[in-house]
Scaffold this active site. Structure first.
Site, PDB file in Angstrom:
ATOM      1  N   ASN A  83      -6.311   4.249  -6.718  1.00 38.03           N
ATOM      2  CA  ASN A  83      -7.557   4.667  -6.192  1.00 38.03           C
ATOM      3  C   ASN A  83      -8.660   5.338  -7.308  1.00 38.03           C
ATOM      4  OD1 ASN A  83      -9.201   5.259  -4.160  1.00 38.03           O
ATOM      5  ND2 ASN A  83      -8.384   7.316  -3.676  1.00 38.03           N
ATOM      6  N   ARG A 119       0.458  -1.218   0.045  1.00 38.45           N
ATOM      7  CA  ARG A 119      -0.089   0.216   0.214  1.00 38.45           C
ATOM      8  C   ARG A 119       0.977   1.267  -0.004  1.00 38.45           C
ATOM      9  NH1 ARG A 119      -5.187   1.780  -0.710  1.00 38.45           N
ATOM     10  NH2 ARG A 119      -6.088   2.794   0.817  1.00 38.45           N
ATOM     11  N   THR A 145      -4.168  -0.473  -6.930  1.00 43.06           N
ATOM     12  CA  THR A 145      -4.959   0.500  -7.505  1.00 43.06           C
ATOM     13  C   THR A 145      -4.050   1.680  -7.451  1.00 43.06           C
ATOM     14  OG1 THR A 145      -6.866   1.723  -6.486  1.00 43.06           O
ATOM     15  CG2 THR A 145      -5.261   1.140  -4.875  1.00 43.06           C
ATOM     16  N   SER A 161      -7.647   1.218   3.817  1.00 37.08           N
ATOM     17  CA  SER A 161      -8.257   0.477   2.477  1.00 37.08           C
ATOM     18  C   SER A 161      -9.351  -0.300   2.775  1.00 37.08           C
ATOM     19  CB  SER A 161      -7.295  -0.274   1.695  1.00 37.08           C
ATOM     20  OG  SER A 161      -7.626  -0.736   0.501  1.00 37.08           O
ATOM     21  N   SER A 162     -10.179  -0.376   1.522  1.00 30.98           N
ATOM     22  CA  SER A 162     -11.256  -1.527   1.283  1.00 30.98           C
ATOM     23  C   SER A 162     -10.956  -2.728   0.508  1.00 30.98           C
ATOM     24  CB  SER A 162     -12.512  -0.846   1.105  1.00 30.98           C
ATOM     25  OG  SER A 162     -12.896   0.206   1.768  1.00 30.98           O
ATOM     26  N   THR A 217      -9.564   0.490  -9.133  1.00 29.50           N
ATOM     27  CA  THR A 217      -8.650  -0.535  -8.742  1.00 29.50           C
ATOM     28  C   THR A 217      -8.827  -1.448  -9.642  1.00 29.50           C
ATOM     29  OG1 THR A 217      -9.033   0.278  -6.399  1.00 29.50           O
ATOM     30  CG2 THR A 217      -8.628  -1.925  -6.588  1.00 29.50           C
ATOM     31  N   GLY A 231     -13.802  -1.185  -6.536  1.00 28.97           N
ATOM     32  CA  GLY A 231     -15.299  -0.626  -6.149  1.00 28.97           C
ATOM     33  C   GLY A 231     -15.147   0.054  -4.924  1.00 28.97           C
ATOM     34  N   GLY A 232     -13.985   0.468  -4.433  1.00 34.74           N
ATOM     35  CA  GLY A 232     -13.818   1.227  -3.245  1.00 34.74           C
ATOM     36  C   GLY A 232     -14.624   0.767  -2.174  1.00 34.74           C
TER      37      GLY A 232
HETATM   38  O1  DON Z   1      -8.096   1.168  -1.248  1.00 35.21           O
HETATM   39  C1  DON Z   1      -9.331   1.411  -1.250  1.00 35.21           C
HETATM   40  O2  DON Z   1     -10.039   1.181  -0.774  1.00 35.21           O
HETATM   41  C2  DON Z   1      -9.604   2.448  -2.546  1.00 35.21           C
HETATM   42  N1  DON Z   1      -8.563   3.195  -2.770  1.00 35.21           N
HETATM   43  C3  DON Z   1     -10.065   1.458  -3.642  1.00 35.21           C
HETATM   44  C4  DON Z   1     -10.371   2.374  -4.895  1.00 35.21           C
HETATM   45  C5  DON Z   1     -11.186   1.597  -5.916  1.00 35.21           C
HETATM   46  O3  DON Z   1     -11.585   0.237  -5.716  1.00 35.21           O
HETATM   47  C6  DON Z   1     -11.808   2.295  -7.054  1.00 35.21           C
HETATM   48  N2  DON Z   1     -12.333   1.419  -7.846  1.00 35.21           N
HETATM   49  N3  DON Z   1     -13.571   1.709  -8.144  1.00 35.21           N
END
Ligand code: DON
Length: 567
Positions: free
Chosen positions: A396, A103, A394, A447-448, A376, A468-469
């Site tokens: 982000n 990360r 990712t 992070s997720s 991501t 997908g955040g």
């Molecule tokens: O680490 C995380 O949770 C976010 N930066 C992930 C970003 C992400 O999945 C964007 N995609 N849709």
């Protein structure tokens, strides 16, 4: 290990990339792509093929991971990266599991209030767009760590296909053209010159990345230092600083990825191995699974009112805890054992009612005493030796900060937005954070991302993950449930419509067109606020399932250009 001779055009002929199989799932539906022993499922066919070829030439899943990851930087600049970071969860064929955290980190010059104005208000866009949004990249360090521990093929051979691809060029898909054209104006806004991607694209065009190929060549000859020191570091730091950013050469030199213990928990007869902090994925999913474990979910029915209710209430409580307790474990103490214990989670679910939605405003984090205080990409790999790798990586947001280091040929992330810029204020995923996820120099943002491996009866069962955040966690969870509880095949489980709740905002989001109006009305009657009209796709899952006959079934998400390739 025999020397790898990568004549891509020849080997491509032997890699099966046939369309979905004619075999059936237990419930008599069609299976996805099947392979006998090894498979890569990633966001682009070119990257999946490169990983599969590495394995066909004797490499293991870790070798394939390195080659696939580097290839994604070329074919999928939307999220594939050397300017970002990620997580890997693995399970070797002897059942050993582990995780790597590569990360990004906050730069040394970062500070808690760096995204606030003099009145303490968030400066819009500062943590998402442009040079101030960039965290210190971790990907290349991570790939070298993996190679050092598990690699069987020289790194120089694993990076070569990506070099060739960058020189030869990538053919633009329809979806890629749409995305590039949608984000183009940001490339102009953020960069001080016209970048290679800043053009009107159409399907079938070819994009070449000669400067990225040169960066890869430096990495090939100098190893990790080819990115973190010397010419690449110089180019990166100069450009970021020219655009007003704060990353220094010292930041790059200091960066180190970390081996971590994954979060491991059971759900009925499954053992689930998932990412530990600084990801929230493993802990949140452990809480959600533990909260629903005592119910016979299968009998409630797939995506039924009751199943959605139960899962939503579990999600609500898990995300409330996420917001309060979780952050970088190198900086904050996290009561992991309590958070994922059945007793604690059951207690949190005590006020769950089938009749009525719990209001998020009435829920806070659980009280634990006695402890110190869009983009991501995911890929899944299984090799013919029985090793499995699950990686989510990712920048982000889509194309990260939109800062494109043209001389190096890559985008930089905007991962700093995953920190909590101000307690109680949502980030770009609507996630609220607290002190545990505040900004500090060299700290990792929460992070997720949830790369996950599942065992059934002590054997490898599935490798799964998603972008997908904030919706990553719930997408992964539903995919596992779809297979295990609702008997769907891997491809069906990936394709099934998904829903999501994250405590705040207090809304259940449904994928567009995935859920009928009667079901929605029933939930609304019970007090659930539903967002279906303005919703978006939730997650983009790439997964592999080991079938009872030992074959592998790929689940490549139809929501993108994703593809399973194997043999
Ligand atoms: O680490 C995380 O949770 C976010 N930066 C992930 C970003 C992400 O999945 C964007 N995609 N849709």
């Amino acid at each position: 290990m025999k020397k790898l001779i990568l004549s891509l055009s020849i080997v491509f002929l032997f890699i099966q990339c046939k369309e979905n199989s004619t075999e059936k799932t237990p419930n008599n539906k069609n299976l996805g792509f099947l392979a006998d022993s090894a498979m890569v499922v990633s966001a682009r066919e070119e990257a999946s093929k490169i990983g599969a070829i590495i394995m066909q030439n004797g490499g293991n899943a870790f070798d394939a991971m390195i080659a696939t990851d580097l290839a994604l930087t070329v074919v999928y600049p939307f999220a594939g990266n050397i300017g970002g970071g990620g997580f890997m969860v693995y399970r070797t064929n002897d059942g050993k599991t582990g995780a790597l955290d590569y990360r990004e980190k906050a730069p040394l010059a970062a500070s808690k209030d760096m995204y606030l104005d003099e009145n303490g208000n968030i400066i819009e866009g500062k943590s998402t767009l442009g040079a101030m949004a960039v965290g210190v990249p971790g990907t290349i360090d991570g790939l070298f760590k993996v190679h050092e521990k598990f690699g069987t093929i020289p790194f120089s051979e694993l990076i070569q296909p990506a070099i060739d691809l960058a020189n030869k060029g990538v053919v633009v898909t329809k979806k890629q053209a749409e995305r590039l054209n949608k984000y183009r104006h940001f490339f102009t806004e953020v960069n001080n010159h016209q970048i290679v991607l800043d053009e009107e694209w159409k399907e079938g065009d070819t994009i070449k990345y000669p400067n990225l190929a040169k960066t890869f060549e430096r990495i090939k000859t100098q190893g990790r230092d080819g990115f973190y020191k010397g010419e690449t570091a110089e180019i990166l730091v100069n450009y970021v600083q020219k655009l007003g950013g704060i990353i220094t050469k010292e930041d790059l030199e200091n960066y180190k990825s970390q081996w971590r213990n994954p979060i491991v928990f059971t759900y009925k007869s499954l053992k689930i191995i998932s990412m530990s902090p600084p990801s929230s994925g493993g802990i949140c999913n452990a809480q959600i699974f533990k909260a629903i474990e005592s119910y016979d979910i299968a009998s409630l029915g797939h995506n039924s009112v009751e199943a959605i209710q139960l899962i939503t209430e579990a999600e609500r409580r898990a995300y409330a805890d996420r917001s309060y307790y979780l952050g970088d474990p190198d900086f904050v103490k996290i009561p992991i054992d309590t958070l994922i214990s059945s007793d604690y989670v059951q207690e949190r679910m005590k006020d769950f009612s089938w009749d009525k939605a719990t209001l998020s405003s009435s829920i806070s984090h659980g009280n634990i005493v006695g402890y110190e205080s869009d983009e991501t990409t995911h890929y899944s790999i299984v090799d013919s030796y029985g090793n499995a790798v699950s990686v989510t990586t990712t920048l982000n947001g889509a194309y990260g900060s939109k800062v494109y280091v043209s001389e190096g040929g890559f985008f930089l992330n905007n991962e700093m937005d995953d920190f909590s810029s101000k307690p109680g204020e949502p980030n770009m995923f609507g996630l609220i954070g607290a002190e545990a996820n505040s900004i500090q120099p060299e700290k990792r943002m929460l992070s997720s991302m949830t790369p996950t491996i599942v065992e059934k009866n002590n054997k490898l069962f599935m490798t799964v993950g998603s972008p997908g955040g904030s919706t990553i966690i719930t997408s992964v969870m539903q995919t596992i449930l779809n297979v295990y509880e609702f008997d769907l095949g891997m491809q069906e489980a990936v394709d099934a419509p998904r829903f999501h709740h994250q405590w705040l905002p207090d809304v259940v989001t449904f994928e567009p067109k995935g859920f009928d109006s009667i079901l929605v009305q029933k939930l609304q009657k019970k007090g659930y606020k539903i967002n279906q009209e303005n919703s978006r796709i939730l997650g983009k899952v790439d997964a592999i399932l080991v079938l009872p006959n030992g074959k592998l079934e790929g689940g490549a998400d139809y929501r993108g250009d994703d593809k399973a390739v194997g043999f």
